[in-house]
Design an enzyme around this catalytic site. Structure first.
Site, mmCIF file in Angstrom:
data_model
loop_
_atom_site.group_PDB
_atom_site.id
_atom_site.type_symbol
_atom_site.label_atom_id
_atom_site.label_comp_id
_atom_site.label_asym_id
_atom_site.label_seq_id
_atom_site.Cartn_x
_atom_site.Cartn_y
_atom_site.Cartn_z
ATOM 1 N N LYS A 102 24.890 18.067 -31.312
ATOM 2 C CA LYS A 102 24.860 16.844 -32.113
ATOM 3 C C LYS A 102 26.142 16.040 -31.866
ATOM 4 O O LYS A 102 26.104 14.844 -31.611
ATOM 5 C CB LYS A 102 24.723 17.222 -33.591
ATOM 6 C CG LYS A 102 24.642 16.050 -34.521
ATOM 7 C CD LYS A 102 24.364 16.512 -35.940
ATOM 8 C CE LYS A 102 24.534 15.353 -36.916
ATOM 9 N NZ LYS A 102 24.284 15.738 -38.300
ATOM 10 N N GLU A 111 32.451 25.751 -28.147
ATOM 11 C CA GLU A 111 31.644 26.741 -27.417
ATOM 12 C C GLU A 111 30.700 26.049 -26.441
ATOM 13 O O GLU A 111 30.592 26.425 -25.270
ATOM 14 C CB GLU A 111 30.815 27.581 -28.407
ATOM 15 C CG GLU A 111 31.614 28.494 -29.304
ATOM 16 C CD GLU A 111 32.075 27.821 -30.587
ATOM 17 O OE1 GLU A 111 32.078 26.566 -30.653
ATOM 18 O OE2 GLU A 111 32.462 28.549 -31.519
ATOM 19 N N GLU A 156 24.330 28.349 -44.510
ATOM 20 C CA GLU A 156 25.182 27.181 -44.280
ATOM 21 C C GLU A 156 24.832 26.105 -45.313
ATOM 22 O O GLU A 156 25.676 25.296 -45.691
ATOM 23 C CB GLU A 156 25.014 26.652 -42.845
ATOM 24 C CG GLU A 156 26.176 25.786 -42.394
ATOM 25 C CD GLU A 156 26.215 25.533 -40.891
ATOM 26 O OE1 GLU A 156 27.048 26.118 -40.186
ATOM 27 O OE2 GLU A 156 25.388 24.717 -40.409
ATOM 28 N N HIS A 179 12.063 51.891 -40.318
ATOM 29 C CA HIS A 179 12.676 53.124 -39.812
ATOM 30 C C HIS A 179 14.187 52.990 -39.735
ATOM 31 O O HIS A 179 14.842 53.726 -39.000
ATOM 32 C CB HIS A 179 12.078 53.469 -38.440
ATOM 33 C CG HIS A 179 10.611 53.760 -38.544
ATOM 34 N ND1 HIS A 179 10.117 55.011 -38.812
ATOM 35 C CD2 HIS A 179 9.542 52.928 -38.486
ATOM 36 C CE1 HIS A 179 8.796 54.948 -38.885
ATOM 37 N NE2 HIS A 179 8.413 53.693 -38.698
ATOM 38 N N LYS A 185 37.789 26.539 -37.153
ATOM 39 C CA LYS A 185 37.782 25.756 -35.904
ATOM 40 C C LYS A 185 39.166 25.163 -35.661
ATOM 41 O O LYS A 185 39.689 25.189 -34.545
ATOM 42 C CB LYS A 185 36.785 24.594 -36.004
ATOM 43 C CG LYS A 185 35.332 24.980 -35.924
ATOM 44 C CD LYS A 185 34.490 23.694 -35.897
ATOM 45 C CE LYS A 185 33.035 23.961 -36.146
ATOM 46 N NZ LYS A 185 32.227 22.767 -36.325
ATOM 47 N N ARG A 230 21.254 22.267 -38.802
ATOM 48 C CA ARG A 230 20.322 23.364 -39.122
ATOM 49 C C ARG A 230 18.944 22.858 -39.516
ATOM 50 O O ARG A 230 18.059 23.656 -39.826
ATOM 51 C CB ARG A 230 20.926 24.243 -40.217
ATOM 52 C CG ARG A 230 21.371 23.491 -41.456
ATOM 53 C CD ARG A 230 22.271 24.350 -42.327
ATOM 54 N NE ARG A 230 22.782 23.648 -43.495
ATOM 55 C CZ ARG A 230 23.877 22.896 -43.514
ATOM 56 N NH1 ARG A 230 24.573 22.730 -42.409
ATOM 57 N NH2 ARG A 230 24.285 22.315 -44.611
#
Ligand code: F6P
Length: 551
Positions: free
Chosen positions: A215, A221, A362, A393, A513, A277
């Site tokens: 965005k 990253e 978030e 399990h 950040k 999101r």
């Protein structure tokens, strides 16, 4: 957190006129076991069911009586859920801390609908981008779009993180059954180089397209991975002109996209009123669209839209997202539930819990209300989960017999997508068995009646009274996936509205950040710089530098 968040006392949600009724109801319900509630009302399993748009929510195995839902609904009305929903759908700037409208619902509004932001119809913009995405996707899928050396694209790598990764990867895995199996589709998100290296090591750069999804187009990253991708491509293709054929961007930031070297003709835009999101159905879904094709993508959007309309118009007593949101709040507030387990009995939904983690946490991981005052109640619970039956399990032991109350959403489909022997009946039998065991358990007397030795009786007793929602749809297809995601989006919105928080900002991710940006040069300087962090951080930096440099 050491103690209660915020000042003690009654405020926000707890000061609403409908609140005392809910507190009373909780007092009445708390001593009653689901065994008793079911025994007292034989119709419960059929009455406490809400159905809409092909989704069937059985909420009967919740610790509620016939009064609970009406009182929760009164709370929702009291908190202004109706008004705030209208404000969201009509483009008001309800994300107050960022001063933005919240219009992910416009992303799936049918062509021709008019939704205006500052006097401008955004639905027309949405469809203009969808059309461009469709023609690009068709060109990739048909082989018409050629790489720099003239070969068709066979590999599509989405580079993004958070909302620019989790939605696309979840949707791709969920809809794999409908995807073009001749295409290799992968997702790189982590700044750990292993992610990029492992996802590209067997690919031919001549046949590989990178979709850089961000965005902001500034995320550390993503931009680091994008630069590595550019080097990887150019090392093989040897010519800067190749970028135009092997890189496209999905972003709101044309300037940064151009600065990176991607032609803005190859950029698919979206808008500041789409939260990361909440963006898997925007241009951020380009990789999904390439994988499943524009028609299937449109079906997914229609599923989203169907639940949008349901949420906006259905009475809350029969409104699936509202009911799920209210029940989540019920357990967080009155039963101290700190988590919710989402357990899809559908392998294709393997990344759905991870996707929901960002969507829910978030959004509702906030401790102050819209006006900045601290809440004095618990807000967003921790969401987690794994596909059934694998979880059975592993961690179900704790859900059945541990000391924590963990409400569970069990999701399944009437028809499996890969019919094979009796697998599907066995899978679904496990859904029903788990919900039954969690609700009703097994009493000590029942255990004794089986001849179990007395010293083992406490170990083999199941207390039960563990709540579940059981959610069924006919089968997992693109429209159903859209419905499921919209269901949780609006459930999150319901909770956030009643808690009075801003579900659409994410300031909590900023500090880390900023600090990382300060630390990077301290790691990279030739000589150790003067370190002015706390003693632990300083020592960690020194230990890392020493360890790295020894290598
Ligand atoms: O750091 C959190 C976040 O801002 C998310 O909200 C967002 O989905 C993600 O980073 C990625 O941001 P972008 O799409 O701008 O790269």
């Amino acid at each position: 957190m050491d103690g209660p968040v915020g000042p003690a006392g009654e405020s926000g949600m707890r000061s609403l006129a409908s609140w005392p009724d809910l507190v009373d109801n909780r007092a009445g319900v708390s001593g009653r076991h689901l065994r008793e509630l079911f025994a007292g009302d034989p119709g419960r399993g059929e009455q406490m069911v809400a159905e809409a748009e092909g989704l069937r929510l059985d909420y009967s195995k919740n610790r509620i009586d016939s009064e609970t839902v009406p009182r929760l609904v009164a709370l929702a009305e009291d908190a202004g859920l109706r008004e705030r929903t209208e404000a969201m759908f009509s483009g008001e700037r309800i994300n107050v801390t960022e001063g933005r409208a919240v219009l992910h619902t416009a992303l799936r509004a049918p062509r021709g609908t008019v939704i205006e932001v500052a006097g401008h119809d955004v639905v027309a913009d949405v469809h203009e981008v969808l059309d461009r995405m469709a023609s690009f996707s068709d060109r990739i899928r048909s082989g018409d779009w050629k790489g720099h050396t003239g070969k068709p694209i066979r590999n599509v790598i989405n580079i993004g993180i958070g909302g620019s990764d989790l939605g696309p990867v979840m949707a791709y895995r969920a809809l794999r059954h409908y995807s073009d199996r001749d295409l290799t589709v992968r997702f790189v998100s982590n700044v750990d180089a292993t992610d990029f290296v492992e996802k590209t090591h067997d690919l031919d750069p001549e046949e590989t397209l990178f979709v850089i999804a961000s965005k902001t187009f500034t995320t550390l990253e993503t931009m680091t991975n994008a630069r590595s991708a550019r080097e990887w491509s150019l090392a093989a293709l040897g010519d800067h002109a190749a970028v135009a054929k092997h890189f496209v961007a999905v972003s709101t930031n044309a300037e940064e996209v151009a600065g990176f070297g991607i032609d803005t003709d190859n950029m698919f835009g979206f808008w500041d009123w789409v939260g990361g999101r909440y963006s898997m159905d925007s241009a951020i879904g380009l990789t999904t669209m390439i994988a499943i094709g524009p028609e299937r993508f449109a079906e997914m959007l229609s599923g989203f839209h169907a639940i949008d309309e349901h949420f906006r118009t259905a009475p809350y007593e029969r409104n699936l997202p509202a009911l799920m949101g209210l029940l989540t709040l019920w357990y967080a507030e009155f039963f101290g539930a700190e988590t919710v387990a989402v357990l899809p009995y559908e392998q294709y939904l393997e990344r759905f819990p991870a996707y929901l983690q960002q969507l829910t946490m978030e959004s509702n991981g906030k401790h102050v209300r819209l006006d900045g005052t601290a809440v004095d109640y618990a807000t967003g619970p921790i969401f987690w989960g794994e596909p059934g039956t694998n979880g059975q399990h592993s961690f179900y032991q704790l859900i059945h017999q541990g000391t924590h109350l963990i409400p569970c959403d069990l999701i399944f489909f009437a028809r499996g997508l890969n019919p094979l022997g009796d697998h599907h009946d066995l899978l679904v039998a496990n859904v029903f068995a788990q919900a039954e065991a969690l609700a009703f358990g097994k009493t000590a007397d029942e255990v004794r009646a089986e001849g179990v030795e007395e010293h083992l009786v406490p170990h083999k007793t199941f207390e039960g009274n563990r709540p579940t929602n059981v959610l069924m749809a006919e089968r997992l297809d693109p429209a159903t996936l859209g419905k499921l995601v919209a269901l949780y989006e609006h459930s999150v919105f319901t909770q956030g509205t009643i808690w009075g928080i801003d579900s659409f900002d994410q300031w909590g991710v900023e500090l880390g950040k900023t600090l990382a940006k300060r630390i990077v040069p301290e790691l990279q300087a030739r000589e150790e710089p003067e370190l002015e962090h706390d003693s632990s951080t300083n020592a960690l930096i020194r230990a890392y530098r020493a360890g790295r440099d020894r290598g």
